[in-house]
Design a protein around this motif. Sequence first.
Motif, mmCIF file in Angstrom:
data_model
loop_
_atom_site.group_PDB
_atom_site.id
_atom_site.type_symbol
_atom_site.label_atom_id
_atom_site.label_comp_id
_atom_site.label_asym_id
_atom_site.label_seq_id
_atom_site.Cartn_x
_atom_site.Cartn_y
_atom_site.Cartn_z
ATOM 1 N N LEU A 48 2.253 6.269 6.212
ATOM 2 C CA LEU A 48 1.677 5.414 5.305
ATOM 3 C C LEU A 48 2.603 4.986 4.252
ATOM 4 O O LEU A 48 2.430 3.619 3.905
ATOM 5 N N GLU A 49 3.408 5.903 3.762
ATOM 6 C CA GLU A 49 4.002 5.374 2.460
ATOM 7 C C GLU A 49 5.273 4.534 2.840
ATOM 8 O O GLU A 49 5.789 3.574 2.182
ATOM 9 N N ASN A 50 5.592 4.491 4.120
ATOM 10 C CA ASN A 50 6.891 3.700 4.569
ATOM 11 C C ASN A 50 6.403 2.476 5.518
ATOM 12 O O ASN A 50 7.206 1.849 6.124
ATOM 13 N N LEU A 101 0.198 16.215 -0.620
ATOM 14 C CA LEU A 101 -0.907 15.163 -0.428
ATOM 15 C C LEU A 101 -1.651 15.263 0.671
ATOM 16 O O LEU A 101 -2.868 15.192 1.050
ATOM 17 N N ALA A 102 -0.856 15.744 1.790
ATOM 18 C CA ALA A 102 -1.308 15.842 3.155
ATOM 19 C C ALA A 102 -2.299 17.010 3.096
ATOM 20 O O ALA A 102 -3.475 16.879 3.780
ATOM 21 N N ARG A 103 -2.200 17.893 2.558
ATOM 22 C CA ARG A 103 -2.913 19.205 2.505
ATOM 23 C C ARG A 103 -4.429 18.774 1.633
ATOM 24 O O ARG A 103 -5.639 18.967 2.046
ATOM 25 N N ARG A 151 0.772 -1.312 0.078
ATOM 26 C CA ARG A 151 0.024 -0.027 0.002
ATOM 27 C C ARG A 151 0.936 1.327 -0.129
ATOM 28 O O ARG A 151 0.460 2.039 -0.715
ATOM 29 N N GLY A 152 1.782 1.360 0.841
ATOM 30 C CA GLY A 152 2.986 2.302 0.710
ATOM 31 C C GLY A 152 3.370 2.674 -0.534
ATOM 32 O O GLY A 152 3.542 4.048 -1.011
ATOM 33 N N ASP A 153 3.864 1.768 -1.360
ATOM 34 C CA ASP A 153 4.451 1.875 -2.548
ATOM 35 C C ASP A 153 3.205 2.233 -3.545
ATOM 36 O O ASP A 153 3.889 3.279 -4.178
ATOM 37 N N ARG A 154 2.140 1.922 -3.379
ATOM 38 C CA ARG A 154 0.991 2.575 -4.089
ATOM 39 C C ARG A 154 0.851 3.918 -3.744
ATOM 40 O O ARG A 154 0.526 4.765 -4.793
ATOM 41 N N ILE A 155 0.780 4.354 -2.747
ATOM 42 C CA ILE A 155 0.445 5.817 -2.320
ATOM 43 C C ILE A 155 1.709 6.538 -2.830
ATOM 44 O O ILE A 155 1.285 7.599 -3.271
ATOM 45 N N ARG A 156 2.882 6.153 -2.548
ATOM 46 C CA ARG A 156 4.049 6.967 -3.124
ATOM 47 C C ARG A 156 4.072 7.293 -4.427
ATOM 48 O O ARG A 156 4.413 8.389 -5.028
ATOM 49 N N ALA A 157 3.715 5.975 -5.111
ATOM 50 C CA ALA A 157 3.876 6.078 -6.779
ATOM 51 C C ALA A 157 2.987 6.992 -7.269
ATOM 52 O O ALA A 157 2.976 7.821 -8.134
ATOM 53 N N GLU A 158 1.588 7.218 -6.742
ATOM 54 C CA GLU A 158 0.454 8.046 -7.185
ATOM 55 C C GLU A 158 0.917 9.415 -6.812
ATOM 56 O O GLU A 158 0.732 10.270 -7.810
ATOM 57 N N LEU A 201 -9.404 6.368 2.705
ATOM 58 C CA LEU A 201 -10.395 7.013 1.894
ATOM 59 C C LEU A 201 -10.314 8.391 1.402
ATOM 60 O O LEU A 201 -10.259 8.824 0.465
ATOM 61 N N ASP A 202 -9.721 9.269 2.563
ATOM 62 C CA ASP A 202 -9.348 10.497 2.271
ATOM 63 C C ASP A 202 -7.901 10.596 1.069
ATOM 64 O O ASP A 202 -7.976 11.608 0.290
ATOM 65 N N VAL A 203 -7.106 9.723 1.582
ATOM 66 C CA VAL A 203 -6.083 9.554 0.539
ATOM 67 C C VAL A 203 -6.287 9.267 -0.634
ATOM 68 O O VAL A 203 -5.895 9.842 -1.744
ATOM 69 N N ALA A 204 -7.269 8.259 -0.939
ATOM 70 C CA ALA A 204 -7.719 7.832 -2.056
ATOM 71 C C ALA A 204 -8.366 8.797 -3.063
ATOM 72 O O ALA A 204 -8.065 9.058 -4.088
ATOM 73 N N ARG A 205 -9.067 9.623 -2.253
ATOM 74 C CA ARG A 205 -10.099 10.628 -2.893
ATOM 75 C C ARG A 205 -8.928 11.854 -3.444
ATOM 76 O O ARG A 205 -9.210 12.491 -4.487
ATOM 77 N N ALA A 206 -7.950 12.127 -2.634
ATOM 78 C CA ALA A 206 -6.967 13.130 -2.943
ATOM 79 C C ALA A 206 -6.120 12.875 -4.132
ATOM 80 O O ALA A 206 -6.069 13.494 -5.081
ATOM 81 N N LEU A 207 -5.931 11.208 -4.278
ATOM 82 C CA LEU A 207 -5.226 11.003 -5.458
ATOM 83 C C LEU A 207 -6.022 10.391 -6.616
ATOM 84 O O LEU A 207 -5.577 9.835 -7.509
#
Length: 111
Positions: free
Chosen positions: A36-38, A22-24, A4-11, A48-54
């Motif tokens: 989360l990324e690590n 991304l945090a904002r 998951r962390g790799d997917r967040i970082r890559a996006e 869900l908040d991270v997915a929406r932002a991305l």
Amino acid sequence: MNGRGDRIRAERLRRKWRQIDLARKARISRGLVGDLENDRNRDTTRILDVARALNVNPTWLETGKGPKEPAPATDQPYLTAASLEDVADQMLSKGPDDVWRLVQLLLDVKR
């Protein structure tokens, strides 16, 4: 990409965003983005908040399975939880009317 962390970082990097960007957009702390990324934080309550932002599918972001693109917008909110206990806690925090509605829906489900 393995986790998951790799997917967040890559996006995030695909969008040329810094962690603070991304945090904002996700309305979380920059430290939580880093955690989360690590994979230092396995919390699912903010995914869900991270997915929406991305602008990605939260299930794909969490598991790597299913379509990467988000589902078409609906009036139905997502619920993310690590366990049934987490679901119960989230529902109880909504109030008695929503809890009763959930109980009614569960009783109507055919097995």
